[in-house]
Design a protein around this motif. Structure first.
Motif, mmCIF file in Angstrom:
data_model
loop_
_atom_site.group_PDB
_atom_site.id
_atom_site.type_symbol
_atom_site.label_atom_id
_atom_site.label_comp_id
_atom_site.label_asym_id
_atom_site.label_seq_id
_atom_site.Cartn_x
_atom_site.Cartn_y
_atom_site.Cartn_z
ATOM 1 N N GLY A 274 8.113 6.546 -12.124
ATOM 2 C CA GLY A 274 7.638 7.173 -10.892
ATOM 3 C C GLY A 274 7.088 6.110 -9.962
ATOM 4 O O GLY A 274 6.634 5.056 -10.416
ATOM 5 N N MET A 275 7.143 6.381 -8.653
ATOM 6 C CA MET A 275 6.650 5.401 -7.685
ATOM 7 C C MET A 275 6.023 6.116 -6.492
ATOM 8 O O MET A 275 6.480 7.174 -6.104
ATOM 9 C CB MET A 275 7.822 4.608 -7.104
ATOM 10 C CG MET A 275 8.220 3.401 -7.846
ATOM 11 S SD MET A 275 9.478 2.571 -6.871
ATOM 12 C CE MET A 275 10.166 1.567 -8.160
ATOM 13 N N ALA A 276 5.008 5.486 -5.938
ATOM 14 C CA ALA A 276 4.434 5.989 -4.691
ATOM 15 C C ALA A 276 3.936 4.805 -3.886
ATOM 16 O O ALA A 276 3.718 3.726 -4.434
ATOM 17 C CB ALA A 276 3.279 6.935 -4.982
ATOM 18 N N GLU A 277 3.771 5.027 -2.572
ATOM 19 C CA GLU A 277 3.217 3.955 -1.746
ATOM 20 C C GLU A 277 2.016 4.478 -0.965
ATOM 21 O O GLU A 277 1.924 5.660 -0.654
ATOM 22 C CB GLU A 277 4.285 3.397 -0.795
ATOM 23 C CG GLU A 277 4.880 4.414 0.130
ATOM 24 C CD GLU A 277 5.927 3.815 1.058
ATOM 25 O OE1 GLU A 277 6.627 2.875 0.645
ATOM 26 O OE2 GLU A 277 6.023 4.307 2.191
ATOM 27 N N THR A 278 1.110 3.569 -0.701
ATOM 28 C CA THR A 278 -0.042 3.901 0.129
ATOM 29 C C THR A 278 -0.433 2.667 0.922
ATOM 30 O O THR A 278 -0.213 1.531 0.470
ATOM 31 C CB THR A 278 -1.239 4.400 -0.722
ATOM 32 O OG1 THR A 278 -2.293 4.782 0.156
ATOM 33 C CG2 THR A 278 -1.745 3.344 -1.688
ATOM 34 N N LYS A 279 -1.015 2.912 2.085
ATOM 35 C CA LYS A 279 -1.530 1.778 2.857
ATOM 36 C C LYS A 279 -3.058 1.820 2.891
ATOM 37 O O LYS A 279 -3.710 0.812 3.143
ATOM 38 C CB LYS A 279 -0.965 1.829 4.265
ATOM 39 C CG LYS A 279 0.509 1.453 4.334
ATOM 40 C CD LYS A 279 0.858 1.079 5.767
ATOM 41 C CE LYS A 279 2.214 0.562 6.073
ATOM 42 N NZ LYS A 279 3.324 0.625 5.281
#
Ligand code: BMA
Length: 340
Positions: free
Chosen positions: A134-139
Motif C-alpha cells: 500500500g502507498m500514500a502521499e502527504t505534504k
C-alpha cells in the motif's frame, strides 16, 4: 578508517548515545533505555512495533504499526521532540483517495516513511486480495492520499529510495506469499510517477549464512553515501522453534542499485535482549527506519522488537561501512545487474 560522506540534510538533534566500551562484533549498539515504546501505548492499541520516523519541522514525526486490541494492525501517526519519547494520535491515519473520499485499507502494517523532493510517502503492507504493498502521499501530515494499488499481490517490505535515480523513483520490495512466507529475495522497481512501475530487477537473494538463509527483506530507506547506498535489511533463519529475524547491512551501487557492492556476512544485530527475545513473536529485530546526520556520521536505527516494542540502536557511518566492507561476501547474484 576511511572517510565516507553521507548525502543528507543535517540533523543536529538526532537521538544519540556514545558507543559503550564493551561492544564486540558489529559496531552497532542499543539505546540503554530500550524499548522506547512499551505495551498499550495508546487507547485501543496493544502493541506498537515495526515503525518508521523522519525529521519534520525541527521535531520528529512517524508512522507506527499499532496492533489494535481486536488484533488488526493499522498505522498511527506519532510526534516527538527528541525521537525517543512519542505521543500518538488515537485515531488511525485517515487515508483518502484522489477525490478526497475515505479510502481505508482493511489492515495496514510495517509502514515505512520516506521523503522524496517535497513529498512524504508512506508505504506499508495491506490486503489486496492477499498481502500487497500500500502507498500514500502527504505534504503536510494532515491530508494522506492513497495511491491505488501499485503492485499486484503478493508483496511486502517496500522501501523507497530517498531520491530519484536516473529520473525515476526507485523502490525495493520482496515478492512473497500471503502467509508466513518461507522464501524471499529483494527486488527493485522503477517508476516515473509513483503510479506505473516496471524495469524490475533482482537485487539480493537470501544469503548463504545461517542468519539470512530463509528470506530477506528491505528495512530502512537506503542512506546515500559517497560509496553507495547503505541498506539495513532483515534476514531470517529457520529454527526448530520458528523464525529468527536479524538485521543485516549491504551497500548498493549508487547509479545501478540492483548491483550489490558489499554485503556483510555477519548480522549487525540479532535478538539478544529480553525485549527482542520475548514478546508476541519472540526473536525478532525488524529494521524500518533511520535518522542520520552527515555532519557527525551518526545513524539512529529504529527497529521492531519481538512484534511488541520499538527499539533504537546506534552506529557511526565510517565504522559501519568499514565493518560491512571488511566482512563482505558477495554471491554471483549480488554482483549481477539482476536482469535475466
Ligand atoms: C513478518 C512480518 C513482520 C513481523 C515478522 C515477525 O512476516 O509480518 O511484520 O515482524 O513477520 O513476526
Amino acid at each position: 578508517m576511511s572517510s565516507i560522506r553521507m548525502m543528507a540534510e543535517s540533523l543536529k538533534n538526532i537521538p544519540w548515545q556514545d558507543k559503550p566500551e564493551n561492544i564486540t562484533g558489529a559496531p552497532v549498539w542499543r539505546y540503554s533505555e530500550n524499548p522506547i515504546i512499551g505495551r498499550n501505548p495508546v487507547k485501543n492499541v496493544a502493541r506498537i512495533f515495526n515503525s518508521a520516523v523522519i525529521p519534520y519541522e525541527g521535531r520528529f514525526i512517524g508512522v507506527f504499526r499499532g496492533e489494535q486490541v481486536n488484533g488488526i494492525p493499522y498505522i498511527y501517526l506519532g510526534h516527538s521532540d527528541d525521537g525517543i519519547h512519542w505521543i500518538f494520535d488515537e485515531e488511525k491515519i485517515p487515508f483518502v483517495n484522489e477525490k478526497g473520499e475515505a479510502f481505508m485499507p482493511r489492515y495496514a502494517y510495517d509502514p515505512r516513511l520516506v521523503k522524496v523532493e517535497d513529498t512524504y510517502y508512506i508505504i506499508w503492507c495491506q490486503d489486496f486480495y492477499g498481502a500487497a504493498i500500500g502507498m500514500a502521499e502527504t505534504k503536510d501530515f494532515k491530508k494522506f492520499v492513497r495511491l491505488e494499488n501499485p503492485f499486484i499481490p503478493y508483496n511486502r517490505n517496500a522501501v523507497l529510495f530517498p531520491r530519484k535515480i536516473n529520473g525515476n523513483f526507485v523502490l525495493l520490495s520482496r515478492p512473497s506469499d500471503s502467509g508466513h512466507t518461507p522464501f524471499g529475495d529483494i527486488f527493485l522497481s522503477e517508476s516515473p510517477d509513483m503510479v506505473y512501475w516496471g524495469k524490475h530487477r533482482h537485487v539480493m537473494g537470501k544469503g548463504n549464512e545461517w542468519w539470512e538463509s530463509v528470506k530477506i527483506g528491505g528495512g530502512a530507506a537506503p542512506i546515500e553515501t559517497s560509496e553507495g547506498w547503505l541498506l539495513f535489511y532483515h534476514g531470517v533463519s529457520g529454527t526448530c522453534n520458528g523464525f529468527v529475524y536479524s538485521i543485516g547491512g549491504a551497500v548498493l551501487d549508487l547509479e545501478n542499485p540492483s548491483i550489490v557492492k558489499y554485503r556483510c556476512e555477519n548480522f549487525l544485530l540479532t535478538p539478544e535482549e529480553w525485549y527482542e527475545e520475548r514478546g508476541f513473536v519472540p526473536n525478532v529485530c525488524f529494521p524500518c527506519a533511520t535518522l542520520h546526520d552527515p555532519d557527525t556520521g551518526r545513524i539512529a536505527l529504529y527497529y521492531g522488537c519481538a512484534d511488541s516494542y520499538v527499539g533504537l540502536a546506534f552506529c557511526e557511518l565510517t565504522e559501519i561501512m568499514d565493518y560491512i566492507k571488511e566482512n563482505s561476501v558477495l554471491t554471483e547474484s549480488d554482483r549481477e545487474i539482476g536482469i535475466r
